[in-house]
Design a protein around this motif. Structure first.
Motif, PDB file in Angstrom:
ATOM      1  N   PHE A 126       0.749  -1.301   0.105  1.00 41.23           N
ATOM      2  CA  PHE A 126      -0.141   0.129   0.109  1.00 41.23           C
ATOM      3  C   PHE A 126       0.930   1.381  -0.017  1.00 41.23           C
ATOM      4  O   PHE A 126       1.692   1.458   0.852  1.00 41.23           O
ATOM      5  N   ASP A 127       0.762   2.054  -0.975  1.00 37.90           N
ATOM      6  CA  ASP A 127       1.446   3.261  -1.137  1.00 37.90           C
ATOM      7  C   ASP A 127       0.517   4.571  -0.630  1.00 37.90           C
ATOM      8  O   ASP A 127      -0.582   4.375  -0.898  1.00 37.90           O
ATOM      9  N   TYR A 128       1.164   5.342   0.047  1.00 38.12           N
ATOM     10  CA  TYR A 128       0.352   6.624   0.449  1.00 38.12           C
ATOM     11  C   TYR A 128       1.154   7.767   0.716  1.00 38.12           C
ATOM     12  O   TYR A 128       2.156   7.867   0.662  1.00 38.12           O
ATOM     13  N   SER A 129       0.499   9.010   0.622  1.00 44.31           N
ATOM     14  CA  SER A 129       1.137  10.222   0.723  1.00 44.31           C
ATOM     15  C   SER A 129       1.309  10.622   2.083  1.00 44.31           C
ATOM     16  O   SER A 129       0.144  10.812   2.837  1.00 44.31           O
ATOM     17  N   PHE A 130       2.438  10.817   2.448  1.00 39.87           N
ATOM     18  CA  PHE A 130       2.916  11.358   3.848  1.00 39.87           C
ATOM     19  C   PHE A 130       4.260  11.763   3.823  1.00 39.87           C
ATOM     20  O   PHE A 130       5.356  11.424   3.292  1.00 39.87           O
ATOM     21  N   PRO A 131       4.370  12.973   4.574  1.00 40.48           N
ATOM     22  CA  PRO A 131       5.577  13.914   4.340  1.00 40.48           C
ATOM     23  C   PRO A 131       7.102  13.097   5.139  1.00 40.48           C
ATOM     24  O   PRO A 131       7.998  13.598   4.945  1.00 40.48           O
ATOM     25  N   GLU A 132       6.721  12.253   6.005  1.00 35.10           N
ATOM     26  CA  GLU A 132       7.730  11.934   6.753  1.00 35.10           C
ATOM     27  C   GLU A 132       7.582  10.477   7.300  1.00 35.10           C
ATOM     28  O   GLU A 132       6.468  10.058   7.328  1.00 35.10           O
ATOM     29  N   ALA A 133       8.700   9.835   7.785  1.00 35.97           N
ATOM     30  CA  ALA A 133       8.416   8.506   8.312  1.00 35.97           C
ATOM     31  C   ALA A 133       7.765   8.455   9.480  1.00 35.97           C
ATOM     32  O   ALA A 133       8.340   9.046  10.365  1.00 35.97           O
ATOM     33  N   PRO A 134       6.770   7.469   9.565  1.00 38.94           N
ATOM     34  CA  PRO A 134       6.225   7.237  10.899  1.00 38.94           C
ATOM     35  C   PRO A 134       6.986   6.776  11.988  1.00 38.94           C
ATOM     36  O   PRO A 134       8.000   5.825  11.541  1.00 38.94           O
ATOM     37  N   SER A 135       7.048   7.032  13.087  1.00 41.66           N
ATOM     38  CA  SER A 135       7.896   6.387  14.103  1.00 41.66           C
ATOM     39  C   SER A 135       7.673   4.820  14.320  1.00 41.66           C
ATOM     40  O   SER A 135       6.716   4.401  13.898  1.00 41.66           O
ATOM     41  N   GLN A 136       8.577   4.327  14.988  1.00 40.42           N
ATOM     42  CA  GLN A 136       8.423   2.694  15.299  1.00 40.42           C
ATOM     43  C   GLN A 136       6.824   2.534  16.002  1.00 40.42           C
ATOM     44  O   GLN A 136       6.362   1.533  15.688  1.00 40.42           O
ATOM     45  N   GLN A 137       6.704   3.674  16.711  1.00 42.31           N
ATOM     46  CA  GLN A 137       5.501   3.428  18.002  1.00 42.31           C
ATOM     47  C   GLN A 137       4.348   3.305  16.789  1.00 42.31           C
ATOM     48  O   GLN A 137       3.313   2.583  17.048  1.00 42.31           O
TER      49      GLN A 137
END
Length: 884
Positions: free
Chosen positions: A603-614
């Protein structure tokens, strides 16, 4: 009259005259060989060419279009723009020339109070093809245009075709006379600046057998069904009705020019060059707004590259106007406000659109910084007799680093050096030639001959029954091999089978196709893939196992049950992960693509930064909680607008039919437009195990997961790895992470200590290089040959230390060695040597040239490298020769 009102009057007029109002297709072309829709008729091509039956006899639309072939001309003239809107009315075998002329004349000349545009009849002209006498008579019969304002022209202007064999026909164009202050008398044939084309009526009536050029072709005969394709340029009509000079001054464009004027301090309409830059800004900001709105993101290929180029040209143009800070946060909202009357969705999606645009501007400003340094290195390396930066360097700055040639020329002028523009242009032309050849090759390969499928489609579509059953009795309607229809298929052969109805799901919406068997009396075929070469006609790619298959044969179509179930698990998992992403990251985490197959989803999605591990863990938890909740998975069919109002999510850039299928999982948890297959309840998905989450482009991220038994196997494999590490490290499995982190920390500390000791050893032995230094001319030349070093920093440390020891003298220190088998060179100069004209950047470039590489830096310290360590003696000799 506002542009949005012109658009609405158009649609209302043709709807009142029996035309189906068709929403604009996405600006993204559905044809893989074309990046963007470039004409109003693009979404109607299958109906105009007869590949598919038209769902209506008459249609009208206002199509969003983007053309970038002449992007360099944007702003230079007032006739070029990248984004534009094309109003069209179409007839598919219904009305023809007479009605098309009558409709056009009526809308143009009817009073504004009566829903028309109110153009002065005495200022309208028409052109026709010189051989199309019939159309001249129709103009005289249906309108008040006198014969002297109907001008005949040739194939170049008044004949339409696709450039390939197929449909074509005469054109009749409508022009508006702006008046003698804009040019000479004589109609469109005399002056197309004074006489502006506003409407083109295409009469699609001939079958062309061969097309050699725009003006040279053969007509085989008349088409069995004659069509109408007309286009009115919305921006052109807008500037005429709004009483302004050109399309840049209409209500949907000029506000950005006004904002650019305010930011830069330049008054629009005073000087040509600032006017050009402000027009570039207004055009490109508007185009970028629309393109991002339809789902494109900046990138290095295809549509993404075009978008990136538009955004960067807008920022560059503002820089040339003297504005060095970020400008899109000021300009993009202005464009959105100007466009939202025509496209309300831009305001709804502006948060997403603006984040993408602003991030690209920030990245470009960083590129400008690095490009400036590269330019400076190139300028510093010039010798006194050579003051020209090569075309190769200018092209590399432009092509590899995104550094605009205008800025290269501007900076060169500031430093009193020249740029080999001719060499740069030659390389650009070569690149364009290659690009055109690639595009032509793609276009040639992208248009598969679909005539065999189209012929089958004339007898109707093939019904898909696979939502409710996995086996179905059917009949072979057709056999297609390499684009050609045939009657019989024998063992070992592969072909596309077309059935009356099918339970097989054809690949679509990210879901891979079903596999299975097609069996009949005396034959069996294995289904390897299912595609839709033309809409409504699934083609089963089969390999015959035994027997002969004939057209008309009765068959049993059997989908592989396990493959379908696992594929449905993965597709439902995709919806669950999408909902989880939006719950954890926010509603601006928008789908940008997907792929699902048995046991796996992407699944590809638009988001400006990497989500945290949490966050990643929470996304996985939410998706699996939805599985445990055993939500019912339901479907319903709704009109598109009703589905959107009900909260169903649609994919940006996707073209949807008037009636859509909505997949609902657990009420508000997930509700999406989707044509794929799904399990009956969320618990049937089984475990979802996130395998990875990473960036796949600017602002686009990808999450991959194993689903069902594959997820269980993945987790079992991880458990085995942890168990093995636990045994190796002699700690419980719960402590493996901490133990590995501890060992990694000790390893890093040891590496740092080794590096420190190596540096101390190098510095301790540095004095010996001073003992062997020699005076070359008036300069002390110190050479430090260091052999193998751990990194280039060691060489730099020794060189700066040696320079400090001879800082009172005119001295040049050259440090050279190898790191990972590659030669590295560092040059430092003292203040006195720089007064004598010694520049580290130029000297290091000489050395690197011998080493088969390159480098540069400032006059006092520079660094570079190469690929040929055997050339180190030659590199030292080159620097010494320069000092002599």
């Amino acid at each position: 009259m506002k542009t949005a009102e012109i658009k609405q009057r158009w649609l209302d007029y043709f709807e009142a005259n029996g035309h189906a109002v068709v929403p604009s297709a996405s600006v993204i072309s559905s044809d893989p060989s074309i990046l963007f829709n470039i004409a109003g008729m693009v979404q109607f091509i299958p109906y105009l060419t007869g590949r598919e039956p038209a769902p209506f006899n008459r249609a009208t639309s206002v199509q969003k279009c983007v053309r970038t072939g002449d992007i360099e001309e944007v702003g230079q003239t007032t006739r070029h723009g990248t984004f534009f809107q094309m109003n069209g009315n179409f007839s598919f075998g219904d009305y023809f020339k007479r009605e098309a002329i009558r409709f056009a004349w009526g809308l143009l000349t009817n009073a504004v109070a009566d829903g028309g545009f109110g153009f002065d009849k005495d200022r309208l002209w028409a052109t026709v093809h010189a051989d199309d006498i019939e159309t001249i008579d129709l103009w005289l019969e249906e309108t008040t245009v006198p014969r002297e304002r109907i001008q005949p022209r040739g194939n170049e202007d008044n004949f339409w075709h696709t450039g390939q064999p197929g449909p074509g026909g005469y054109c009749s164009e409508i022009y508006f006379d702006r008046g003698p202050e804009y040019g000479v008398d004589g109609g469109p044939v005399a002056d197309e600046d004074r006489y502006i084309e506003i409407w083109n009526l295409v009469f699609m009536e001939f079958e062309l057998s061969e097309v050699r050029s725009k003006v040279d072709f053969d007509i085989a005969g008349e088409l069995p069904a004659k069509n109408i394709d007309t286009g009115m340029g919305l921006e052109r009509v807008a500037f005429l009705l709004q009483g302004v000079e050109n399309m840049y001054e209409i209500d949907e464009v000029f506000p950005v020019i006004a904002a650019a004027s305010r930011l830069s301090g330049h008054t629009y309409g005073v000087d040509h060059e600032p006017d050009v830059q402000m027009r570039v800004v207004a055009d490109h900001v508007r185009s970028s707004l629309i393109i991002i709105g339809d789902g494109v993101r900046p990138g290095n290929e295809g549509r993404g590259y075009i978008l990136r180029r538009l955004l960067r040209r807008a920022v560059r143009a503002m820089r040339l106007l003297g504005v060095k800070d970020e400008v899109l946060p000021e300009l993009l909202p202005v464009s959105m406000e100007a466009m939202k009357l025509s496209y309300p969705e831009l305001e709804v999606e502006f948060d997403r659109i603006s984040r993408i645009a602003y991030a690209e501007e920030k990245a470009f400003l960083r590129t400008l910084e690095s490009g400036t340094q590269l330019f400076q290195n190139a300028a510093d390396s010039l010798s006194g007799s050579d003051s020209t930066i090569s075309g190769d360097v200018a092209f590399a700055l432009h092509d590899t680093h995104g550094f605009p040639i205008d800025l290269t020329l501007e900076m060169a002028s500031e430093q009193g050096v020249h740029v080999d523009e001719e060499g740069f242009r030659t390389l650009m032309d070569e690149q364009r030639t290659r690009a055109k050849a690639d595009a032509k090759a793609k276009k040639g390969g992208g248009h598969t001959d679909l005539s065999a499928y189209s012929a089958l489609l004339e007898d109707g579509t093939s019904e898909f029954v696979g939502y409710d059953r996995l086996e179905a009795d059917s009949r072979v309607r057709g056999i297609v091999v390499d684009g050609l229809a045939q009657e019989v298929l024998t063992p070992g052969q592969s072909a596309d089978l077309i059935l009356d109805l099918t339970p097989f799901y054809a690949e679509a919406g990210g879901q891979r196709a079903d596999i299975g068997l097609i069996k009949g009396h005396g034959f069996t075929a294995r289904v390897l893939d299912v595609q839709n070469p033309v809409k409504g006609l699934p083609a089963h790619r089969v390999e015959v196992i035994d027997g002969e298959i004939r057209v008309g044969a009765e068959v049993l179509a059997v989908v592989d049950h396990d493959h379908r179930f696992q594929g449905s698990q993965a597709h439902t998992a995709t919806h669950l992960v999408h909902a989880a992403l939006r719950e954890i990251l926010g509603t601006h985490a928008v789908q940008a693509g997907s792929m699902n197959q048995p046991g796996y989803m992407r699944f590809d999605y638009s988001f400006p930064e990497a989500p945290s591990q949490q966050m990643r863990a929470e996304i996985e938890d939410v998706a699996n909680l939805a599985v445990r909740s055993n939500y019912e998975v339901g479907t319903e069919y709704l009109p598109f607008e009703d589905a959107r109002k009900s909260g169903a999510m649609a994919l940006f850039g996707e073209k949807y039919p008037n009636v859509v299928r909505v997949v609902d999982i657990g009420g508000p948890f997930s509700r999406e437009l989707c044509g794929g297959t799904h399990v009956g309840a969320s618990s049937e998905v089984g475990p979802i195990s996130v395998l990875s989450e990473a960036s796949v482009g600017s602002g686009v991220r990808r999450i991959e997961a194993a689903v069902g038994m594959d997820a269980f196997r993945s987790l079992a494999a991880e458990r085995t790895i942890v168990s093995s590490l636990s045994d190796m490290l002699k700690v419980p499995g719960t402590d493996v992470r901490e133990r590995v982190a501890e060992l990694m920390g000790k390893l890093k500390d040891a590496e740092k200590e080794i590096a420190r000791l190596n540096s101390q050893q190098l510095l301790a032995s540095a004095g010996k290089f001073l003992d062997s230094a020699e005076t070359v001319g008036s300069t002390l030349f110190v050479v430090a040959e260091l052999g193998d070093v751990s990194n280039a920093g060691d060489i730099r440390t020794v060189v700066t230390d040696l320079r400090a020891r001879v800082s009172e003298r005119s001295a040049v220190v050259l440090g050279i060695g190898t790191s990972n088998g590659k030669p590295v060179v560092v040059v430092a100069t003292t203040a006195a040597s720089r007064e004598d004209g010694r520049q580290a950047g130029k000297l290091v470039s000489l050395a690197c040239g011998e080493l088969g590489g390159g480098g540069g830096g400032k006059p006092d310290l520079a660094q570079g490298g190469g690929s040929d360590a055997a050339a180190i003696p030659a590199a030292i000799a080159a620097v010494k020769a320069a000092l002599q």
